[in-house]
Structures are given as C-alpha cells and as structure tokens.
Motif scaffolding. Sequence first.
Motif, PDB file in Angstrom:
ATOM      1  N   GLY A   1       0.770  -1.229   0.000  1.00 52.07           N
ATOM      2  CA  GLY A   1       0.000   0.000   0.000  1.00 52.07           C
ATOM      3  C   GLY A   1       0.802   1.280   0.000  1.00 52.07           C
ATOM      4  O   GLY A   1       0.235   2.370  -0.073  1.00 52.07           O
ATOM      5  N   GLY A   2       2.106   1.172   0.096  1.00 52.90           N
ATOM      6  CA  GLY A   2       2.913   2.382   0.084  1.00 52.90           C
ATOM      7  C   GLY A   2       2.949   3.016  -1.301  1.00 52.90           C
ATOM      8  O   GLY A   2       2.451   2.462  -2.277  1.00 52.90           O
ATOM      9  N   GLY A   3       3.548   4.206  -1.365  1.00 54.62           N
ATOM     10  CA  GLY A   3       3.642   4.895  -2.639  1.00 54.62           C
ATOM     11  C   GLY A   3       3.913   6.364  -2.458  1.00 54.62           C
ATOM     12  O   GLY A   3       4.276   6.819  -1.369  1.00 54.62           O
ATOM     13  N   LEU A   4       3.729   7.090  -3.543  1.00 51.64           N
ATOM     14  CA  LEU A   4       3.945   8.535  -3.554  1.00 51.64           C
ATOM     15  C   LEU A   4       2.594   9.237  -3.408  1.00 51.64           C
ATOM     16  O   LEU A   4       1.640   8.916  -4.127  1.00 51.64           O
ATOM     17  CB  LEU A   4       4.604   8.953  -4.862  1.00 51.64           C
ATOM     18  N   VAL A   5       2.527  10.186  -2.499  1.00 52.54           N
ATOM     19  CA  VAL A   5       1.301  10.940  -2.281  1.00 52.54           C
ATOM     20  C   VAL A   5       1.658  12.399  -2.048  1.00 52.54           C
ATOM     21  O   VAL A   5       2.727  12.702  -1.500  1.00 52.54           O
ATOM     22  CB  VAL A   5       0.512  10.352  -1.086  1.00 52.54           C
ATOM     23  N   GLN A   6       0.795  13.291  -2.459  1.00 53.55           N
ATOM     24  CA  GLN A   6       1.033  14.707  -2.249  1.00 53.55           C
ATOM     25  C   GLN A   6       0.744  15.087  -0.801  1.00 53.55           C
ATOM     26  O   GLN A   6      -0.051  14.416  -0.121  1.00 53.55           O
ATOM     27  CB  GLN A   6       0.157  15.533  -3.183  1.00 53.55           C
TER      28      GLN A   6
ATOM     29  N   LYS B   1       7.236  15.414   6.167  1.00 52.00           N
ATOM     30  CA  LYS B   1       8.132  14.844   7.172  1.00 52.00           C
ATOM     31  C   LYS B   1       7.762  13.416   7.547  1.00 52.00           C
ATOM     32  O   LYS B   1       8.493  12.745   8.276  1.00 52.00           O
ATOM     33  CB  LYS B   1       8.150  15.716   8.425  1.00 52.00           C
ATOM     34  N   GLU B   2       6.608  12.942   7.054  1.00 48.22           N
ATOM     35  CA  GLU B   2       6.205  11.564   7.326  1.00 48.22           C
ATOM     36  C   GLU B   2       6.682  10.601   6.238  1.00 48.22           C
ATOM     37  O   GLU B   2       6.306   9.428   6.244  1.00 48.22           O
ATOM     38  CB  GLU B   2       4.690  11.500   7.510  1.00 48.22           C
ATOM     39  N   THR B   3       7.489  11.103   5.332  1.00 46.67           N
ATOM     40  CA  THR B   3       8.147  10.243   4.377  1.00 46.67           C
ATOM     41  C   THR B   3       9.056   9.284   5.129  1.00 46.67           C
ATOM     42  O   THR B   3       9.922   9.705   5.896  1.00 46.67           O
ATOM     43  CB  THR B   3       8.966  11.080   3.382  1.00 46.67           C
TER      44      THR B   3
ATOM     45  N   THR C   1       7.361  -0.893   3.690  1.00 48.17           N
ATOM     46  CA  THR C   1       6.812  -0.316   2.470  1.00 48.17           C
ATOM     47  C   THR C   1       7.091   1.180   2.486  1.00 48.17           C
ATOM     48  O   THR C   1       6.893   1.852   3.495  1.00 48.17           O
ATOM     49  CB  THR C   1       5.305  -0.615   2.328  1.00 48.17           C
ATOM     50  N   GLN C   2       7.585   1.690   1.372  1.00 46.04           N
ATOM     51  CA  GLN C   2       7.994   3.092   1.293  1.00 46.04           C
ATOM     52  C   GLN C   2       6.782   3.994   1.122  1.00 46.04           C
ATOM     53  O   GLN C   2       5.946   3.766   0.242  1.00 46.04           O
ATOM     54  CB  GLN C   2       8.956   3.303   0.128  1.00 46.04           C
ATOM     55  N   VAL C   3       6.717   5.021   1.937  1.00 50.31           N
ATOM     56  CA  VAL C   3       5.717   6.076   1.797  1.00 50.31           C
ATOM     57  C   VAL C   3       6.459   7.377   1.562  1.00 50.31           C
ATOM     58  O   VAL C   3       7.295   7.776   2.380  1.00 50.31           O
ATOM     59  CB  VAL C   3       4.820   6.186   3.046  1.00 50.31           C
ATOM     60  N   THR C   4       6.178   8.024   0.460  1.00 50.55           N
ATOM     61  CA  THR C   4       6.825   9.290   0.123  1.00 50.55           C
ATOM     62  C   THR C   4       5.754  10.364  -0.017  1.00 50.55           C
ATOM     63  O   THR C   4       4.819  10.212  -0.815  1.00 50.55           O
ATOM     64  CB  THR C   4       7.617   9.175  -1.179  1.00 50.55           C
ATOM     65  N   VAL C   5       5.903  11.409   0.775  1.00 51.53           N
ATOM     66  CA  VAL C   5       4.943  12.517   0.748  1.00 51.53           C
ATOM     67  C   VAL C   5       5.654  13.713   0.135  1.00 51.53           C
ATOM     68  O   VAL C   5       6.523  14.332   0.753  1.00 51.53           O
ATOM     69  CB  VAL C   5       4.421  12.848   2.148  1.00 51.53           C
ATOM     70  N   SER C   6       5.276  14.040  -1.083  1.00 53.34           N
ATOM     71  CA  SER C   6       5.976  15.080  -1.803  1.00 53.34           C
ATOM     72  C   SER C   6       5.110  15.623  -2.918  1.00 53.34           C
ATOM     73  O   SER C   6       4.303  14.897  -3.507  1.00 53.34           O
ATOM     74  CB  SER C   6       7.283  14.537  -2.380  1.00 53.34           C
TER      75      SER C   6
END
Length: 127
Positions: free
Chosen positions: A8-13, A89-91, A121-126
């Motif tokens: 379920g991880g991924g890139l999210v704004q 910062k929650e990346t 699982t990587q979560v990237t908030v950007s």
Amino acid sequence: QVQLVESGGGLVQPGGSLRLSCAPSGRTFSTYTLAWFRQAPGKDREFVTAIRRSGNSEYYADSVRGRFSISKDNAKNTVYPQMNSLKPKETAIYYCAIPVRQLITSKVRAIYEYESWGQGTQVTVSS
C-alpha cells in the motif's frame, strides 16, 4: 515462524491519504497486538499505531492522532492503517510488527517488544 507482508505504500502529495495493509502468515495474531512503526532517513524507527486483534483497543502516536486510524479484518487476518493529511516529514519506510507475547498497554509502543517484522513499504509525501 511468522512472516509479515506489507503493501500500500507509494507517492502521495502533502495532505493526501494512503491505506497500508499488513497480513501476517505462519501464525495469526489471534491474541496479540499488531503495530506499525516508521523510519525516516537518518532517524530512529518510531511507533505509529497499533491494534489488538481481540477487542477494539487502538493506539496512536501523538503525532498522528486524529489523522491516522487503524482497522482490522480478523477473517482475513489483515490490519489496515489509514493515513490522512500526510505531511512531507512523514516520508519513511513503514513497517508492521508483532510482539513475541501479549503486551500490556504501557508496552505497546516499545519497539524492543516486537520480534517479527515485515520488509517495510515506502511512503513518500511530496509535491
């Protein structure tokens, strides 16, 4: 030997949402607690949220309370943290974990109590 599989991880704004999942195999967490931790680059792994399979006890880090929620599907032996209003910062890499034994409330957030870990699982908030 229990194995934990996260997804379920991924890139999210920033301000967006993600729902992770964790499914233990090899042993159900029938009487245990399943927790999520996260580790940002260069930082220690920290507690995020947890839930007990029996009952409805949920636990949250102060930093995510009110934005994150956790739920379970006992039939599927799966736990789902819902993460809303995510911040850059929650990346981090998010890990699910199961303790070696049932934990009292004061120990639920203690990382040293957890024996079995998923691969993360990587979560990237950007933006």
